[in-house]
Scaffold this motif. Structure first.
Motif, mmCIF file in Angstrom:
data_model
loop_
_atom_site.group_PDB
_atom_site.id
_atom_site.type_symbol
_atom_site.label_atom_id
_atom_site.label_comp_id
_atom_site.label_asym_id
_atom_site.label_seq_id
_atom_site.Cartn_x
_atom_site.Cartn_y
_atom_site.Cartn_z
ATOM 1 N N ASN A 195 0.801 -1.220 0.000
ATOM 2 C CA ASN A 195 0.000 0.000 0.000
ATOM 3 C C ASN A 195 0.837 1.275 0.000
ATOM 4 N N TYR A 196 2.144 1.093 -0.116
ATOM 5 C CA TYR A 196 3.039 2.249 -0.030
ATOM 6 C C TYR A 196 3.438 2.763 -1.409
ATOM 7 N N HIS A 245 2.041 8.513 1.070
ATOM 8 C CA HIS A 245 1.508 7.167 1.347
ATOM 9 C C HIS A 245 0.036 7.273 1.753
ATOM 10 N N LYS A 276 -2.613 5.529 1.033
ATOM 11 C CA LYS A 276 -3.389 4.307 1.272
ATOM 12 C C LYS A 276 -3.059 3.650 2.610
ATOM 13 N N VAL A 277 -2.040 4.141 3.277
ATOM 14 C CA VAL A 277 -1.610 3.537 4.547
ATOM 15 C C VAL A 277 -2.327 4.232 5.700
ATOM 16 N N GLU A 313 -0.479 3.642 11.384
ATOM 17 C CA GLU A 313 0.686 2.862 10.934
ATOM 18 C C GLU A 313 1.840 3.784 10.547
ATOM 19 N N LEU A 314 1.503 4.876 9.854
ATOM 20 C CA LEU A 314 2.547 5.826 9.459
ATOM 21 C C LEU A 314 3.184 6.480 10.681
#
Length: 317
Positions: free
Chosen positions: A145-146, A305, A307-308, A312-313
């Motif tokens: 997704n990155y 990014h 979609k992340v 999480e980021l």
């Protein structure tokens, strides 16, 4: 107008917002070919200036394009909430400029000298950038997704002996990125903007222009790919501090009737031993660089990014 051109030449600012104010103050009128939009957010305000034609380029002293200025006075303090709030605003505007589809490679360039704190913003951001390009080959399942991201802090001519633009061109030829994001320290006209203002522009950047050390331009014309520039003022020319002081004095005691040309002549005489190149930075510059660098890095990461999940980021940066 000739008097203004002379003044603008000596008292340079990297910020389009300040260039606009200088022109308005000198001419007393709006600038043809320049549009402006204002936005307000909880911890910052945003001014979007668009330079739309050749005449506006000449008057403003900046190339045609969009300049987004985020003003966040609280950014000087180490507040995670403020940094996240400003990073959210930066990310949204950066997304609009990047227009990524999910298949591109982004090259992040940290301009500046990591050995000089006021010039270390770019290298500081690169040091903490989330790098993923190599993982697409070695661990593709981990970066599904990155976005593909690589980064470089090329240093400065005095350290490497190579023009920064030459190094970047070589990397661009090899990596073939779809877009470049270049981060650099800027020069401002107003002391209050140091470490508290972020400018995003889509017309590229000329490293060192704000401190009379102009290097080769980094732009679509020189690199062959779009270049988004992100910068934070970290220094002010001492002549600008003197100018502001004198103008404030005359405004208070003489109703502002003193001609700016005489003020400039006085400043030139005072700073003659330094050839007009004395640059001032605050003593808390380390904290300002750290706060601004963390905010920019967070904003860039969220913009690239998309979609992340944000949680999480945050864990990764």
């Amino acid at each position: 107008m000739n008097s203004f051109n002379s003044l603008h030449y000596h008292l340079h600012t990297d910020l389009a917002l300040e260039a606009r104010d200088l022109v308005r103050g000198a001419t007393g009128r709006e600038i043809s070919g320049v549009s402006e939009e204002q936005q307000t957010f909880p911890h910052c305000s945003v001014t979007i200036i668009k330079i739309m034609d050749e005449n506006a380029e000449k008057v403003m002293g900046k190339p045609r394009g969009t300049y987004i200025t985020i003003e966040a006075p609280e950014l000087k303090f180490k507040s995670p909430d403020v940094q996240q709030s400003v990073a959210d605003v930066l990310a949204q505007h950066l997304k609009n400029l990047l227009q990524l589809t999910g298949q591109e490679t982004v090259l992040i360039i940290g301009l500046g000298n990591w050995q000089a704190t006021p010039d270390a913003l770019g290298p500081s951001v690169v040091q903490n950038t989330l790098i993923t390009r190599h993982l697409f080959q070695h661990m593709p399942e981990a970066v599904e997704n990155y976005q593909s991201v690589c980064a470089l802090a090329p240093g400065v001519l005095g350290i490497t002996g190579i023009e920064t633009a030459e190094i970047i061109r070589g990397v661009v030829e090899k990596v073939q990125p779809n877009v470049i994001i270049a981060i650099d320290a800027l020069a401002a006209a107003n002391i209050s903007r140091l470490g508290t203002t972020i400018q995003i522009g889509d017309s590229g950047i000329t490293p060192g222009s704000g401190v009379s050390n102009k290097r080769a331009e980094i732009s679509y014309q020189t690199m062959g790919v779009p270049v988004i520039a992100i910068g934070v003022p970290t220094v002010v020319n001492a002549a600008l501090i003197a100018k502001t002081t004198l103008e404030t004095y005359f405004a208070k005691f003489s109703q502002g009737k003193q001609h700016p040309v005489y003020i400039q002549e006085t400043i030139t005489d005072v700073f003659e031993p330094f050839h007009g190149s004395l640059i001032v930075t605050p003593r808390e510059i380390d904290d300002l660089i750290q706060n601004a660098g963390r905010t920019i890095n967070t904003g860039i990461t969220m913009a690239i990014h998309q979609k992340v999940p944000q949680e999480e980021l945050q864990a990764l940066i």
